[in-house]
Design a protein around this motif. Structure first.
Motif, short mmCIF file in Angstrom:
data_model
loop_
_atom_site.label_atom_id
_atom_site.label_comp_id
_atom_site.label_asym_id
_atom_site.label_seq_id
_atom_site.Cartn_x
_atom_site.Cartn_y
_atom_site.Cartn_z
N ASN A 177 1.19 -0.99 0.15
CA ASN A 177 0.39 0.42 0.09
C ASN A 177 1.20 1.07 -0.22
O ASN A 177 0.27 2.15 -0.42
N PRO A 213 -2.51 -13.67 -5.85
CA PRO A 213 -2.25 -12.87 -6.16
C PRO A 213 -2.96 -11.42 -6.58
O PRO A 213 -4.37 -11.81 -5.98
N LEU A 214 -2.41 -10.64 -5.70
CA LEU A 214 -3.45 -8.78 -5.69
C LEU A 214 -3.65 -8.61 -7.42
O LEU A 214 -4.31 -7.65 -7.47
N THR A 215 -3.16 -8.92 -8.51
CA THR A 215 -2.81 -8.63 -9.72
C THR A 215 -3.12 -9.97 -10.41
O THR A 215 -2.31 -10.66 -10.18
N TRP A 238 -7.33 -16.64 -8.48
CA TRP A 238 -7.41 -15.57 -7.88
C TRP A 238 -8.77 -15.24 -7.50
O TRP A 238 -8.98 -14.06 -6.81
N TRP A 277 -11.99 -11.30 -1.15
CA TRP A 277 -11.74 -9.43 -2.10
C TRP A 277 -11.95 -8.26 -1.13
O TRP A 277 -11.90 -8.47 -0.01
N PRO A 278 -11.29 -7.58 -1.69
CA PRO A 278 -10.47 -6.46 -0.53
C PRO A 278 -11.77 -5.86 0.83
O PRO A 278 -11.34 -4.89 1.77
N TRP A 279 -13.17 -5.88 -0.16
CA TRP A 279 -14.25 -5.66 1.04
C TRP A 279 -14.26 -6.40 2.18
O TRP A 279 -15.41 -6.08 3.20
N CYS A 311 -7.38 -7.59 1.51
CA CYS A 311 -6.61 -6.86 1.36
C CYS A 311 -7.12 -5.28 1.18
O CYS A 311 -7.73 -4.32 0.27
N GLU A 365 -7.27 -4.90 -9.56
CA GLU A 365 -6.20 -4.81 -8.33
C GLU A 365 -6.54 -5.41 -7.25
O GLU A 365 -7.94 -4.30 -6.86
N LYS A 366 -6.66 -6.67 -7.27
CA LYS A 366 -7.56 -7.10 -5.44
C LYS A 366 -6.99 -6.54 -4.31
O LYS A 366 -6.76 -7.03 -3.80
N ARG A 367 -6.82 -5.06 -4.23
CA ARG A 367 -6.72 -4.36 -2.85
C ARG A 367 -7.41 -2.70 -2.59
O ARG A 367 -7.44 -2.58 -3.79
N LEU A 368 -8.01 -2.11 -1.34
CA LEU A 368 -8.22 -0.76 -1.97
C LEU A 368 -6.84 0.00 -1.88
O LEU A 368 -5.09 -0.41 -0.76
N GLN A 369 -7.38 1.36 -2.55
CA GLN A 369 -6.19 2.00 -2.16
C GLN A 369 -5.91 2.69 -1.39
O GLN A 369 -4.20 2.68 -0.75
N PRO A 379 -6.72 1.18 2.97
CA PRO A 379 -7.32 0.13 3.83
C PRO A 379 -8.52 0.56 4.32
O PRO A 379 -8.79 1.78 5.29
N LYS A 434 -11.29 -1.01 7.68
CA LYS A 434 -11.37 -2.04 8.63
C LYS A 434 -12.27 -1.60 9.57
O LYS A 434 -11.86 -0.90 10.72
N GLU A 460 -14.16 2.52 -4.66
CA GLU A 460 -14.30 0.73 -3.95
C GLU A 460 -13.94 1.28 -2.37
O GLU A 460 -14.87 0.49 -2.10
N ALA A 474 -16.83 0.00 0.19
CA ALA A 474 -16.31 -1.60 1.53
C ALA A 474 -16.86 -0.56 3.06
O ALA A 474 -17.37 -1.24 3.75
N GLN A 525 -19.44 -2.34 4.94
CA GLN A 525 -18.97 -3.00 6.58
C GLN A 525 -19.57 -2.38 7.37
O GLN A 525 -20.03 -2.88 8.72
N PHE A 548 -8.20 9.96 4.49
CA PHE A 548 -7.61 10.10 3.14
C PHE A 548 -8.41 10.14 2.25
O PHE A 548 -7.71 10.98 1.56
N ARG A 593 -7.21 13.61 -0.59
CA ARG A 593 -6.65 13.42 -2.56
C ARG A 593 -7.27 13.85 -3.11
O ARG A 593 -7.16 14.66 -3.87
#
Lengths: 89, 203
Positions: free
Chosen positions: A16, A62-64, A77, A82-84, A89, B5-9, B11, B13, B70, B74, B78, B161, B165
């Motif tokens: 990040n 993988p994240l990409t 994959w 998933w991120p949420w 992540c 990309e499987k992550r948030l810009q 986090p 939580k 996204e 999220a 949540q 955050f 931006r």
């Protein structure tokens, strides 16, 4: 192999951090395309990011798509949350 | 072309649900100054933008806004997962629930559905960049308004955050406006529209 395994949370935090550095300087470079300091900064964090994403894929999935595990017996994959979602992540 | 990309810009939580605050924050998904409108605004404007720096900024900020959308989704998800019917009624989230259950749907805090009329793609770089700078400030004010209502630090942190931006994007659009004006006649910026009056000398 296991003794070198990175801490998942720390590695994700690092991804990040370096990704944000890339995202932020990318916008700066769009409007300051000749700034040498920013170009070097971009290059450094881009390398760190690629390395960290590969590391993460190797141990935690993988994240990409470019770091997705092939060949494999299962399409990883979709395996990790998933991120949420919880644990995502 | 885009890659996921499987992550948030940044986090998200959140451990405590709060449907009341979710109903306010959903405006930054599908409200008038939300992230969906922001992304669609910049990604629509870029096709006719004649200056490569500005086309780059529209593409890259438009892409980052998708990542912000996204994050907002999220947060809302949540804040609303695993709600009981009693909690739904008590919080006032029942009116949203009846149409969407607990799924995400782009609407404003007041319930107005997302619409393309929330943004303009005018085909004039000075006009569009002023729209974009105003949009970033309106989104910043909305995040300020949200932060006055949120007490949970797990919610405040990603909202702060996103707020920051908006300020960075405002700065980059300001620089973009200057780049555009540097290409134009300083005695009269409005003599021509470089997206329409195709005079290569003016570019």
């Amino acid at each position: 192999m296991t003794e070198n395994k990175p801490n998942r949370h720390e590695l994700l935090e690092w991804i990040n951090v370096v990704s944000f550095a890339v995202d932020d300087v990318k916008l700066f470079l769009d409007t300051h395309p000749c700034n040498q300091e920013a170009l070097e900064y971009f290059d450094e964090f881009k390398k760190q990011r690629i390395h960290a994403l590969k590391e993460y894929a190797k141990y935690f999935g993988p994240l990409t798509l470019d770091t997705a595990c092939t060949p494999a017996e299962y399409w990883c994959w979709i395996n990790e949350p998933w991120p949420w979602q919880e644990g995502g992540c | 072309m885009w890659n996921y990309e499987k992550r948030l810009q940044h986090p998200v939580k959140i451990t405590q649900t709060n449907p009341k605050i979710a109903q306010v924050i959903i405006s930054q998904f599908g409200g008038p100054d939300g992230e969906l409108a922001a992304s669609m605004r910049y990604l629509s404007q870029r096709y006719t933008m004649p200056y490569k720096e500005v086309t780059g900024i529209l593409t890259d900020i438009g892409t980052e806004e998708l990542a912000h959308m996204e994050m907002v989704c999220a947060i809302v998800h949540q804040l609303t997962r695993n709600l009981t019917p009693e909690q739904l009624v008590e919080s006032g989230f029942d009116k949203y629930y009846v149409d969407h259950t607990l799924a995400l749907w782009p609407q404003s805090a007041g319930g107005a559905p997302w619409t393309a009329t929330y943004f303009q793609s005018k085909g004039d770089p000075i006009t569009d960049l002023h729209e974009n700078m105003a949009a970033e400030q309106k989104a910043r004010t909305t995040y300020d308004n949200i932060l006055r209502l949120v007490k949970d630090p797990e919610v405040c942190e990603p909202i702060r955050f996103l707020r920051e931006r908006e300020i960075v994007h405002y700065q980059r659009f300001g620089e973009s406006l200057r780049i555009v004006q540097d290409h134009l006649d300083s005695k009269n910026f409005y003599a021509i529209n470089p997206e329409f009056d195709l005079n290569p000398k003016c570019r």
